[in-house]
Design a protein around this motif. Sequence first.
Motif, PDB file in Angstrom:
ATOM      1  N   PRO A  29      28.901   3.718  54.243  1.00 48.01           N
ATOM      2  CA  PRO A  29      28.893   4.343  55.336  1.00 48.01           C
ATOM      3  C   PRO A  29      28.546   5.571  54.317  1.00 48.01           C
ATOM      4  O   PRO A  29      29.353   6.202  54.098  1.00 48.01           O
ATOM      5  CB  PRO A  29      29.763   3.663  55.917  1.00 48.01           C
ATOM      6  N   GLY A  30      27.754   6.414  54.773  1.00 50.13           N
ATOM      7  CA  GLY A  30      27.479   7.640  54.888  1.00 50.13           C
ATOM      8  C   GLY A  30      26.961   7.995  53.584  1.00 50.13           C
ATOM      9  O   GLY A  30      27.407   9.222  53.447  1.00 50.13           O
ATOM     10  N   GLU A  31      26.877   7.026  52.614  1.00 49.26           N
ATOM     11  CA  GLU A  31      26.433   7.197  51.521  1.00 49.26           C
ATOM     12  C   GLU A  31      24.399   7.814  51.693  1.00 49.26           C
ATOM     13  O   GLU A  31      23.924   6.871  52.576  1.00 49.26           O
ATOM     14  CB  GLU A  31      26.353   6.138  50.565  1.00 49.26           C
ATOM     15  N   ARG A  32      24.413   8.620  50.688  1.00 54.11           N
ATOM     16  CA  ARG A  32      22.699   8.786  50.003  1.00 54.11           C
ATOM     17  C   ARG A  32      22.326   7.775  49.261  1.00 54.11           C
ATOM     18  O   ARG A  32      22.328   8.649  47.798  1.00 54.11           O
ATOM     19  CB  ARG A  32      22.339   9.588  50.271  1.00 54.11           C
ATOM     20  N   VAL A  33      21.214   6.576  49.032  1.00 56.91           N
ATOM     21  CA  VAL A  33      20.943   6.307  47.863  1.00 56.91           C
ATOM     22  C   VAL A  33      18.983   6.139  48.117  1.00 56.91           C
ATOM     23  O   VAL A  33      18.995   6.204  49.278  1.00 56.91           O
ATOM     24  CB  VAL A  33      20.856   4.554  48.611  1.00 56.91           C
ATOM     25  N   GLY A  34      18.901   7.391  46.853  1.00 49.80           N
ATOM     26  CA  GLY A  34      16.894   7.082  47.307  1.00 49.80           C
ATOM     27  C   GLY A  34      16.936   5.910  46.004  1.00 49.80           C
ATOM     28  O   GLY A  34      17.086   4.929  45.319  1.00 49.80           O
ATOM     29  N   VAL A  35      15.445   4.898  46.561  1.00 47.75           N
ATOM     30  CA  VAL A  35      15.054   4.221  45.926  1.00 47.75           C
ATOM     31  C   VAL A  35      14.059   4.288  45.852  1.00 47.75           C
ATOM     32  O   VAL A  35      12.508   4.462  46.550  1.00 47.75           O
ATOM     33  CB  VAL A  35      14.601   3.027  46.816  1.00 47.75           C
ATOM     34  N   VAL A  36      13.500   4.217  44.317  1.00 49.43           N
ATOM     35  CA  VAL A  36      12.011   4.983  43.767  1.00 49.43           C
ATOM     36  C   VAL A  36      11.554   4.161  43.257  1.00 49.43           C
ATOM     37  O   VAL A  36      11.907   2.396  42.494  1.00 49.43           O
ATOM     38  CB  VAL A  36      12.408   5.802  42.783  1.00 49.43           C
ATOM     39  N   GLY A  37      10.322   3.913  42.934  1.00 52.15           N
ATOM     40  CA  GLY A  37       9.378   2.945  42.013  1.00 52.15           C
ATOM     41  C   GLY A  37       8.107   3.228  42.152  1.00 52.15           C
ATOM     42  O   GLY A  37       7.640   3.724  43.097  1.00 52.15           O
ATOM     43  N   GLY A  38       6.644   2.855  41.655  1.00 48.94           N
ATOM     44  CA  GLY A  38       5.477   2.661  42.048  1.00 48.94           C
ATOM     45  C   GLY A  38       5.117   1.570  42.379  1.00 48.94           C
ATOM     46  O   GLY A  38       6.151   1.440  43.537  1.00 48.94           O
ATOM     47  N   SER A  39       3.984   2.129  43.136  1.00 44.37           N
ATOM     48  CA  SER A  39       3.159   1.307  44.331  1.00 44.37           C
ATOM     49  C   SER A  39       3.724  -0.623  43.927  1.00 44.37           C
ATOM     50  O   SER A  39       3.095  -0.379  42.544  1.00 44.37           O
ATOM     51  CB  SER A  39       2.003   1.726  44.064  1.00 44.37           C
ATOM     52  N   GLY A  40       3.468  -1.201  44.432  1.00 42.37           N
ATOM     53  CA  GLY A  40       3.865  -2.249  44.149  1.00 42.37           C
ATOM     54  C   GLY A  40       5.313  -2.619  44.462  1.00 42.37           C
ATOM     55  O   GLY A  40       5.384  -3.890  43.845  1.00 42.37           O
ATOM     56  N   SER A  41       5.925  -2.117  43.720  1.00 43.86           N
ATOM     57  CA  SER A  41       7.577  -2.116  43.299  1.00 43.86           C
ATOM     58  C   SER A  41       7.992  -3.314  44.038  1.00 43.86           C
ATOM     59  O   SER A  41       9.454  -3.313  43.794  1.00 43.86           O
ATOM     60  CB  SER A  41       8.178  -1.219  42.871  1.00 43.86           C
ATOM     61  N   GLY A  42       8.237  -3.032  45.659  1.00 46.45           N
ATOM     62  CA  GLY A  42       9.095  -3.521  46.504  1.00 46.45           C
ATOM     63  C   GLY A  42       9.918  -2.757  47.237  1.00 46.45           C
ATOM     64  O   GLY A  42      10.651  -3.048  47.811  1.00 46.45           O
ATOM     65  N   LYS A  43       9.821  -1.277  47.011  1.00 46.70           N
ATOM     66  CA  LYS A  43      10.221  -0.083  47.957  1.00 46.70           C
ATOM     67  C   LYS A  43      10.555  -0.129  49.750  1.00 46.70           C
ATOM     68  O   LYS A  43      11.301  -0.318  50.266  1.00 46.70           O
ATOM     69  CB  LYS A  43       9.626   0.831  47.570  1.00 46.70           C
ATOM     70  N   THR A  44       8.959  -1.003  50.380  1.00 45.86           N
ATOM     71  CA  THR A  44       8.775  -1.071  51.675  1.00 45.86           C
ATOM     72  C   THR A  44       8.867  -2.582  52.157  1.00 45.86           C
ATOM     73  O   THR A  44       9.883  -2.225  52.982  1.00 45.86           O
ATOM     74  CB  THR A  44       7.579  -0.444  52.381  1.00 45.86           C
ATOM     75  N   THR A  45       9.373  -3.429  50.909  1.00 42.84           N
ATOM     76  CA  THR A  45       9.855  -4.645  51.120  1.00 42.84           C
ATOM     77  C   THR A  45      11.406  -4.678  51.404  1.00 42.84           C
ATOM     78  O   THR A  45      11.548  -5.149  52.600  1.00 42.84           O
ATOM     79  CB  THR A  45       8.783  -6.014  50.211  1.00 42.84           C
ATOM     80  N   LEU A  46      11.995  -4.212  50.563  1.00 42.97           N
ATOM     81  CA  LEU A  46      13.163  -4.292  50.631  1.00 42.97           C
ATOM     82  C   LEU A  46      13.776  -2.791  52.244  1.00 42.97           C
ATOM     83  O   LEU A  46      14.713  -3.569  52.481  1.00 42.97           O
ATOM     84  CB  LEU A  46      13.778  -3.252  49.517  1.00 42.97           C
ATOM     85  N   ALA A  47      12.853  -2.103  52.559  1.00 38.98           N
ATOM     86  CA  ALA A  47      13.563  -1.307  53.895  1.00 38.98           C
ATOM     87  C   ALA A  47      13.287  -2.198  54.874  1.00 38.98           C
ATOM     88  O   ALA A  47      13.763  -1.799  55.914  1.00 38.98           O
ATOM     89  CB  ALA A  47      12.761   0.022  53.713  1.00 38.98           C
ATOM     90  N   ARG A  48      12.045  -3.089  54.911  1.00 34.63           N
ATOM     91  CA  ARG A  48      12.066  -3.669  56.446  1.00 34.63           C
ATOM     92  C   ARG A  48      12.721  -4.628  56.308  1.00 34.63           C
ATOM     93  O   ARG A  48      13.382  -5.309  57.826  1.00 34.63           O
ATOM     94  CB  ARG A  48       9.910  -4.598  55.712  1.00 34.63           C
ATOM     95  N   LEU A  49      13.271  -5.602  55.090  1.00 31.11           N
ATOM     96  CA  LEU A  49      14.052  -6.506  54.768  1.00 31.11           C
ATOM     97  C   LEU A  49      15.220  -6.210  55.882  1.00 31.11           C
ATOM     98  O   LEU A  49      15.995  -6.451  55.781  1.00 31.11           O
ATOM     99  CB  LEU A  49      14.166  -7.400  53.623  1.00 31.11           C
ATOM    100  N   LEU A  50      15.858  -4.640  55.364  1.00 32.94           N
ATOM    101  CA  LEU A  50      16.654  -4.270  55.649  1.00 32.94           C
ATOM    102  C   LEU A  50      17.728  -4.371  57.109  1.00 32.94           C
ATOM    103  O   LEU A  50      18.712  -4.057  57.291  1.00 32.94           O
ATOM    104  CB  LEU A  50      17.637  -2.613  54.829  1.00 32.94           C
ATOM    105  N   LEU A  51      16.004  -3.998  57.747  1.00 36.50           N
ATOM    106  CA  LEU A  51      16.481  -3.440  59.304  1.00 36.50           C
ATOM    107  C   LEU A  51      15.655  -4.773  59.588  1.00 36.50           C
ATOM    108  O   LEU A  51      15.275  -4.486  61.593  1.00 36.50           O
ATOM    109  CB  LEU A  51      15.247  -2.474  59.411  1.00 36.50           C
ATOM    110  N   GLY A  52      15.400  -5.911  59.382  1.00 38.33           N
ATOM    111  CA  GLY A  52      15.061  -7.668  60.333  1.00 38.33           C
ATOM    112  C   GLY A  52      13.997  -7.089  60.618  1.00 38.33           C
ATOM    113  O   GLY A  52      13.581  -7.770  61.412  1.00 38.33           O
ATOM    114  N   LEU A  53      13.024  -6.153  60.434  1.00 36.46           N
ATOM    115  CA  LEU A  53      12.043  -6.473  60.095  1.00 36.46           C
ATOM    116  C   LEU A  53      11.784  -7.660  59.575  1.00 36.46           C
ATOM    117  O   LEU A  53       9.931  -7.708  59.868  1.00 36.46           O
ATOM    118  CB  LEU A  53      11.051  -5.026  60.046  1.00 36.46           C
ATOM    119  N   ILE A  54      11.342  -8.161  58.447  1.00 39.63           N
ATOM    120  CA  ILE A  54      10.890  -9.533  57.847  1.00 39.63           C
ATOM    121  C   ILE A  54      11.931 -10.451  57.657  1.00 39.63           C
ATOM    122  O   ILE A  54      13.213  -9.494  57.433  1.00 39.63           O
ATOM    123  CB  ILE A  54      10.382  -8.952  56.316  1.00 39.63           C
TER     124      ILE A  54
END
Length: 254
Positions: A29-54
Amino acid sequence: MATQGAEVTYRRSGRPFVALHDVTFRLAPGERVGVVGGSGSGKTTLARLLLGLIRPSAGTVSFRGQRVDGLPERLLGDLRAGASMVFQDPNSSLNPRMEVGDIISEPLRSPRLRRRGDLPEVSPEAVRAALESVGLDPATTSRFPHQLSGGQRQRVAIARALVSDPEALVADEPVSALDVSVRAQVLNLLSDAVTERGLALVFISHDLAVVRHLCERVVVMQQGRVVEEGAVDDVFADPRHPYTRQLLEATLSI
């Protein structure tokens, strides 16, 4: 908000492709986390997973300490209200046929979210307040997305993400589609909103300088795996993984 040993597998041309490999991620709670990496590293997949979109192919996803990966769509209202997302491109994330006021109030109109019981009321005043909170004129409520600049559209997207008073915000490359001249304004807006509301933030970016400015902790991803994580200052000052060093050498002076 967390994952434990999460994997996501897609099928490409009939063959399996593993987009996330055994990813364990936690956001306090209240934490700020940056997720970094190049194209195809899985960043957006992780975001969508966290929000239940996949859904994960293996492993678990939890929110407020409760597993959500196995819930049917109709029972994901708590997650939808408690965590919001700002997408990369406002041109594709905003409905071009809806007026700005309707776009912003849409989360408040969802029966699934209204069952939570503590959402703000749907009212012109709530929409005006949301617009003003992101620095837009309340008169914008009757305009359509195509009548706004890129920076204004992303401000509308941020207002929509914040209108349900979430406790966590996931921002997926939120300024990469914007002109350089307005990126700093939108980033400052996001930073101020997170600070003022006490939100937890997952900030996905390939720009390590921005992550250093906004975040306390950083997670480095490569080819669907977490290869390094830790406090921003520690990781940037003394990167342990070769890929992290490569990213830093390419984008920062350390």
